[in-house]
Design an enzyme around this catalytic site. Structure first.
Site, mmCIF file in Angstrom:
data_model
loop_
_atom_site.group_PDB
_atom_site.id
_atom_site.type_symbol
_atom_site.label_atom_id
_atom_site.label_comp_id
_atom_site.label_asym_id
_atom_site.label_seq_id
_atom_site.Cartn_x
_atom_site.Cartn_y
_atom_site.Cartn_z
ATOM 1 N N TYR A 149 143.236 21.719 9.373
ATOM 2 C CA TYR A 149 142.143 22.652 9.646
ATOM 3 C C TYR A 149 142.150 23.710 8.558
ATOM 4 C CZ TYR A 149 139.284 26.163 12.052
ATOM 5 O OH TYR A 149 138.312 27.075 12.389
ATOM 6 N N ASP A 244 146.615 25.836 1.524
ATOM 7 C CA ASP A 244 146.144 26.663 2.626
ATOM 8 C C ASP A 244 147.367 27.102 3.417
ATOM 9 O OD1 ASP A 244 145.196 27.779 4.936
ATOM 10 O OD2 ASP A 244 143.646 26.265 5.281
ATOM 11 N N LYS A 272 145.829 35.310 8.896
ATOM 12 C CA LYS A 272 146.686 35.476 10.072
ATOM 13 C C LYS A 272 147.763 36.568 9.913
ATOM 14 C CE LYS A 272 145.189 31.331 12.233
ATOM 15 N NZ LYS A 272 144.929 29.982 11.807
HETATM 16 C C1 LIG Z 1 143.459 29.630 11.256
HETATM 17 C C2 LIG Z 1 143.353 28.848 10.021
HETATM 18 C C3 LIG Z 1 142.278 29.019 9.139
HETATM 19 C C4 LIG Z 1 141.088 29.877 9.466
HETATM 20 O O1 LIG Z 1 141.390 31.228 9.579
HETATM 21 P P1 LIG Z 1 140.367 32.165 10.421
HETATM 22 O O2 LIG Z 1 140.886 33.551 10.198
HETATM 23 O O3 LIG Z 1 140.475 31.699 11.847
HETATM 24 O O4 LIG Z 1 139.017 31.951 9.857
HETATM 25 C C5 LIG Z 1 142.313 28.335 7.935
HETATM 26 N N1 LIG Z 1 143.330 27.527 7.611
HETATM 27 C C6 LIG Z 1 144.383 27.328 8.443
HETATM 28 C C7 LIG Z 1 145.509 26.445 8.004
HETATM 29 C C8 LIG Z 1 144.407 27.959 9.684
HETATM 30 O O5 LIG Z 1 145.416 27.714 10.524
#
Ligand SMILES: *Cc1c(COP(=O)(O)O)cnc(C)c1O
Length: 437
Positions: A149, A244, A272
């Site tokens: 994701y 990411d 996060k």
């Molecule tokens: C949570 C998440 C996102 C998106 O971050 P948001 O602040 O919710 O938009 C992108 N990449 C990863 C790996 C994530 O876990």
């Protein structure tokens, strides 16, 4: 109100919510339908390792808001930073010293992020990094991995694991096929298939986008050599590597997964934890690439709330706590105790489970395993998980309502919390239906 449910207030609040909020939740990941419950519990307040719902139940929280809360809820230092900043203004439209301070702290921990930009969310960070990679390489294609994701941006939604997979949608509805066709989805941990896919689009590949330790198909560590091979394949094709690290950043160590794995990407995305529980995203890399972003270069990325002072100061306070000696060692020890305890309990009651753990995060899959990719993660039993989820909820332990999420241990958890969780798990596993043969 329905007196037959232990959650009459939450049930009513959910009924009210559905009148004005689609599905009653602002994120499908918060729906409890996948675990066979008609509504989620509504949070009233939280402190440290605990959440209290509107019905007055207390939970030991392992959701951690899906990742940010490595210090637990309402950590005093974070609350103080937010209060101090709120009194001085919440958003200015001119820069603050705090943005520079947080960027410098991040660069010190993750040197590959020589220059960076803050965004409002992780979604925006990844979206901007992809745009930048396309501009820098002059190419169109992105390769990502099934079950990873990267936020809810059009180009990365297909086979996006986590929330979409849990509620059973591909994520592609409303995404232009003309756009989606520039995103190739490959199985995680499979270099052969990756190389073959890259071969097909070689001269038009902008970037390979990867969670260096996958966290959105449940926790799935990279196989030995996978990331090094991935970097080699990308660079041979003249493409960039984007890590990411929105989950892994400052979760697996004070820095990124790249620090512990010894693999350096071209661009890194964070979110996060670095926002200390407030919305944030960050993307960064070498100056020669980052200087393509406006106002220095032609790639546009903006945001009313980009580098918001509340989020940035909450992030600074969080990093400051995480720099204290022993924090990550303790997180690791607590998570190890919890995960090995769960493994023992599962064995005692004849449940075939696989636990993938990295530091303070782990996923318990109801499958004999191993779990090395999205297909294997998806083979885990949803009904067993749902039964465990409901049993733990009833006994005061809160998990994310999906087989594709992780248990997140925070610095606020005590040894006693872990033991209480294991006691609850023992009672739950005792009652679980037997594993399907
Ligand atoms: C949570 C998440 C996102 C998106 O971050 P948001 O602040 O919710 O938009 C992108 N990449 C990863 C790996 C994530 O876990």
């Amino acid at each position: 109100m329905n007196p037959n449910t232990p959650y009459p207030v939450s049930a009513q609040l959910y009924a009210d919510a559905t009148q004005v909020i689609t599905g009653g939740v602002d994120s499908p990941s918060r729906s409890y339908h996948p675990v066979g419950l008609s509504h989620p519990v509504f949070a009233a307040r939280a402190a440290g390792a605990y959440i209290w719902d509107e019905d007055g139940h207390q939970y030991i929280d392992y959701v951690a808001a899906f990742g940010p809360l490595i210090l637990g809820h309402a950590h005093p230092a974070v609350v103080a930073a937010i209060n101090a900043q709120a009194a001085w203004g919440t958003v200015y439209g001119v820069p603050t010293r705090w943005e520079t301070e947080l960027a410098a702290s991040i660069r010190q921990a993750i040197p590959s992020m020589e220059k960076m930009r803050f965004t409002g969310t992780g979604t925006e960070a990844v979206m901007s990094a992809i745009r930048l990679a396309r501009a820098y390489t002059g190419r169109r294609y992105i390769v990502k991995f099934e079950g990873s994701y990267h936020g809810h941006y059009d180009g990365v939604l297909v086979d996006a694991g986590s929330g979409a997979a849990t509620v059973g949608v591909s994520g592609a509805s409303g995404v232009l096929p003309d756009l989606a066709r520039f995103t190739l989805n490959m199985p995680y941990n499979d270099l052969e298939k990756l190389a073959a896919a890259v071969d097909k689009v070689r001269d038009d590949l902008a970037a390979i986008l990867v969670e260096p330790i996958a966290g959105n198909m449940g926790i799935v560590p990279p196989a030995p050599g996978f990331l090094a091979g991935l970097v080699a394949i990308a660079h041979q094709a003249g493409a960039l590597v984007i890590f990411d690290e929105v989950i892994t950043g400052f979760r697996v160590c004070y820095g990124g997964a790249q620090n512990v794995l010894g693999i350096t990407p071209d661009l890194t995305c964070l979110g996060k934890i670095v926002g200390g529980g407030l919305p944030i995203g960050v993307y960064g890399g070498p100056t020669r690439i980052m200087d393509m972003v406006a106002p220095v270069g032609p790639v546009y990325q903006d945001g009313t709330f980009a580098g918001n002072p509340l989020a940035v100061r909450a992030g600074l306070a969080t990093l400051n706590e995480l720099r204290q000696p022993g924090v990550y060692e303790r997180l690791d020890a607590l998570a190890e105790r919890l995960s090995t305890g769960l493994q023992e309990i599962a064995a005692r009651y004849g449940q075939a489970v696989t636990i993938n753990r990295w530091g303070s995060m782990f996923t318990l899959f109801f499958t004999p395993g191993p779990v090395r990719n999205y297909a294997e993660a998806s083979s885990a039993s949803r009904t067993q998980f749902a039964a465990m989820f409901r049993g733990l909820l009833k006994r005061g332990v809160l998990l994310a309502p999906s087989i594709y999420e992780a248990w997140m241990v925070s610095a606020a958890h005590s040894e006693n919390d872990i033991e209480k969780t294991l006691d609850a798990a023992d009672a739950v596993f005792r009652e679980l239906p037997k594993s399907p043969a």
